[in-house]
Structure formats: structure tokens, C-alpha cells
Design an enzyme around this catalytic site. Structure first.
Site, PDB file in Angstrom:
ATOM      1  N   HIS A  34       1.035  -1.243  -0.029  1.00 22.27           N
ATOM      2  CA  HIS A  34      -0.054   0.125  -0.044  1.00 22.27           C
ATOM      3  C   HIS A  34       0.958   1.366  -0.005  1.00 22.27           C
ATOM      4  CE1 HIS A  34       0.753  -0.883   4.264  1.00 22.27           C
ATOM      5  NE2 HIS A  34       0.867   0.344   4.156  1.00 22.27           N
TER       6      HIS A  34
HETATM    7  C1  T46 Z   1       2.981   0.895   6.907  1.00 27.43           C
HETATM    8  C2  T46 Z   1       3.760  -0.372   6.989  1.00 27.43           C
HETATM    9  C3  T46 Z   1       5.154  -0.300   7.271  1.00 27.43           C
HETATM   10  C4  T46 Z   1      -4.168  -0.777  13.533  1.00 27.43           C
HETATM   11  O1  T46 Z   1      -5.102  -1.313  14.372  1.00 27.43           O
HETATM   12  N1  T46 Z   1      -3.168   0.279  14.044  1.00 27.43           N
HETATM   13  C5  T46 Z   1      -2.278   0.624  13.443  1.00 27.43           C
HETATM   14  O2  T46 Z   1      -1.558   1.699  13.577  1.00 27.43           O
HETATM   15  C6  T46 Z   1      -1.691  -0.237  12.335  1.00 27.43           C
HETATM   16  C7  T46 Z   1      -0.502   0.037  11.582  1.00 27.43           C
HETATM   17  C8  T46 Z   1      -2.388  -1.407  12.050  1.00 27.43           C
HETATM   18  N2  T46 Z   1      -3.596  -1.531  12.579  1.00 27.43           N
HETATM   19  C9  T46 Z   1      -4.215  -3.053  12.248  1.00 27.43           C
HETATM   20  C10 T46 Z   1      -5.022  -2.718  10.850  1.00 27.43           C
HETATM   21  C11 T46 Z   1      -4.741  -4.414  10.495  1.00 27.43           C
HETATM   22  O3  T46 Z   1      -6.047  -5.033  10.735  1.00 27.43           O
HETATM   23  O4  T46 Z   1      -3.345  -4.010  12.179  1.00 27.43           O
HETATM   24  C12 T46 Z   1      -3.544  -4.789  11.227  1.00 27.43           C
HETATM   25  C13 T46 Z   1      -2.390  -5.061  10.137  1.00 27.43           C
HETATM   26  O5  T46 Z   1      -2.037  -3.747   9.532  1.00 27.43           O
HETATM   27  P1  T46 Z   1      -1.737  -3.667   8.219  1.00 27.43           P
HETATM   28  O6  T46 Z   1      -2.206  -4.911   7.533  1.00 27.43           O
HETATM   29  O7  T46 Z   1      -1.988  -2.299   7.370  1.00 27.43           O
HETATM   30  O8  T46 Z   1       0.144  -3.940   8.472  1.00 27.43           O
HETATM   31  P2  T46 Z   1       1.256  -3.883   7.122  1.00 27.43           P
HETATM   32  O9  T46 Z   1       2.215  -4.389   7.857  1.00 27.43           O
HETATM   33  O10 T46 Z   1       0.800  -4.128   5.946  1.00 27.43           O
HETATM   34  O11 T46 Z   1       1.520  -2.319   7.094  1.00 27.43           O
HETATM   35  C14 T46 Z   1       1.751  -1.516   8.330  1.00 27.43           C
HETATM   36  C15 T46 Z   1       1.058  -0.167   8.310  1.00 27.43           C
HETATM   37  O12 T46 Z   1      -0.411  -0.460   8.105  1.00 27.43           O
HETATM   38  C16 T46 Z   1       1.504   0.760   7.145  1.00 27.43           C
HETATM   39  O13 T46 Z   1       1.117   1.948   7.429  1.00 27.43           O
HETATM   40  O14 T46 Z   1       3.554   1.861   6.110  1.00 27.43           O
HETATM   41  O15 T46 Z   1       3.166  -1.292   8.323  1.00 27.43           O
END
Ligand code: T46
Length: 133
Positions: A49
Site C-alpha cells: 500500500h
Molecule cells: C505501513 C507499514 C510499514 C491498527 O489497528 N493500527 C495501526 O496503527 C496499524 C499500523 C495497523 N492496525 C491494524 C490494521 C490491520 O488489521 O493492524 C492490522 C495489520 O495492519 P496492516 O495490514 O496495515 O499492516 P502492514 O504491515 O501491511 O502495514 C503496516 C502499516 O499499516 C502501514 O502504514 O506503512 O506497516
């Protein structure tokens, strides 16, 4: 590409190392959120993303990982492999994190609170967004 290396000052002495990160000092924004990623399974790739507004500093404070960065025109792969070395990622950069070592802890300092509407999770939409189509 709107990505910059960051090298933290290490306050080392005979006891070991200490790194301090303050908002608007070492970190050029107000830190509104901190999160960290760990226990990542072998072969996992995360991210996929971009963000419309969010700015972040990524540091692998333990272990190692790689990050693919893509601004819609160029791609770059960086290795995060030191606890005092990170990357600042500005908005509108597609990112994918991968090759996590089993002991990796990826620390992220973020300029905004969590807001799903700031994410662009579709690559074609990201390309249209950065190229103004
Ligand atoms: C990024 C990269 C480096 C939350 O509830 N609060 C938060 O602050 C974050 C970051 C995530 N979440 C929840 C949302 C999803 O249900 O945690 C779960 C995993 O998040 P996500 O799939 O977005 O994780 P990544 O590793 O794909 O991405 C994250 C960050 O979301 C993003 O901003 O830049 O790490």
C-alpha cells in the site's frame, strides 16, 4: 524518490548503546503513533500500500528486513539491518516489507494516528493517484 536514510546518534558507553528519538528533533514531525511488527513468519510479505498523507520512520531495531519502495516511476530496495539506521518514507510511496529474519522487530514512528482512509491498497489506483489520472 522521496525517501531518506536516517542514522540515529548512538549514546554508547561501557554498558552498551542507547538511541533516543524525539519529535521535531531527530524526527522531523510530531510523533502521533508508534507501532512495531515482529514474529513475522518466513516468506511473509507485508505492506502492499501507499499513504496519501502519512510520513513514517522505519527502523529494524532487532534483526533485519528489506523494503521495496516505489514512487510510481522508480523502484528501490533498501535493507534495514542496524538498530540505529532507518528510512523516512514520505507520502505517496508504495511499500512492501519482506525477507524478515525470525528475530526482526520493525519499529515505525508515524506522523498521524491510524486512519484507513489514508491508505491506497490497490496498485493500479496508486499509479493513477501519483500520475494525476
Ligand atoms: C505501513 C507499514 C510499514 C491498527 O489497528 N493500527 C495501526 O496503527 C496499524 C499500523 C495497523 N492496525 C491494524 C490494521 C490491520 O488489521 O493492524 C492490522 C495489520 O495492519 P496492516 O495490514 O496495515 O499492516 P502492514 O504491515 O501491511 O502495514 C503496516 C502499516 O499499516 C502501514 O502504514 O506503512 O506497516
Amino acid at each position: 524518490m522521496n525517501v531518506e536514510w536516517f542514522y540515529a546518534q548512538q549514546h554508547g558507553d561501557a554498558r552498551g548503546q542507547l538511541v533516543s528519538l524525539e519529535e521535531n528533533k531527530e524526527i522531523p514531525f510530531n510523533i502521533k503513533r508508534v507501532y512495531y511488527i515482529y514474529d513475522t513468519l518466513e516468506g511473509v510479505r507485508r505492506g502492499f500500500h501507499a499513504h496519501k498523507e502519512l510520513k513514517q520512520l522505519l527502523i529494524c531495531i532487532h534483526g533485519t528486513c528489506k523494503v521495496l519502495l516505489d514512487d510510481g516511476y522508480d523502484k528501490e530496495i533498501v535493507s534495514l539491518d542496524e538498530p540505529n539506521k532507518g528510512i523516512f518514507i514520505q507520502s505517496n510511496i508504495w511499500r512492501e516489507m519482506y525477507d524478515f529474519s525470525p528475530d526482526a522487530v520493525l519499529l515505525v514512528l508515524a506522523s498521524e494516528i491510524y486512519d484507513e482512509s489514508d491508505y491506497i491498497r490497490d496498485y493500479e489506483q496508486f499509479i493513477r493517484y501519483v500520475k494525476g489520472n
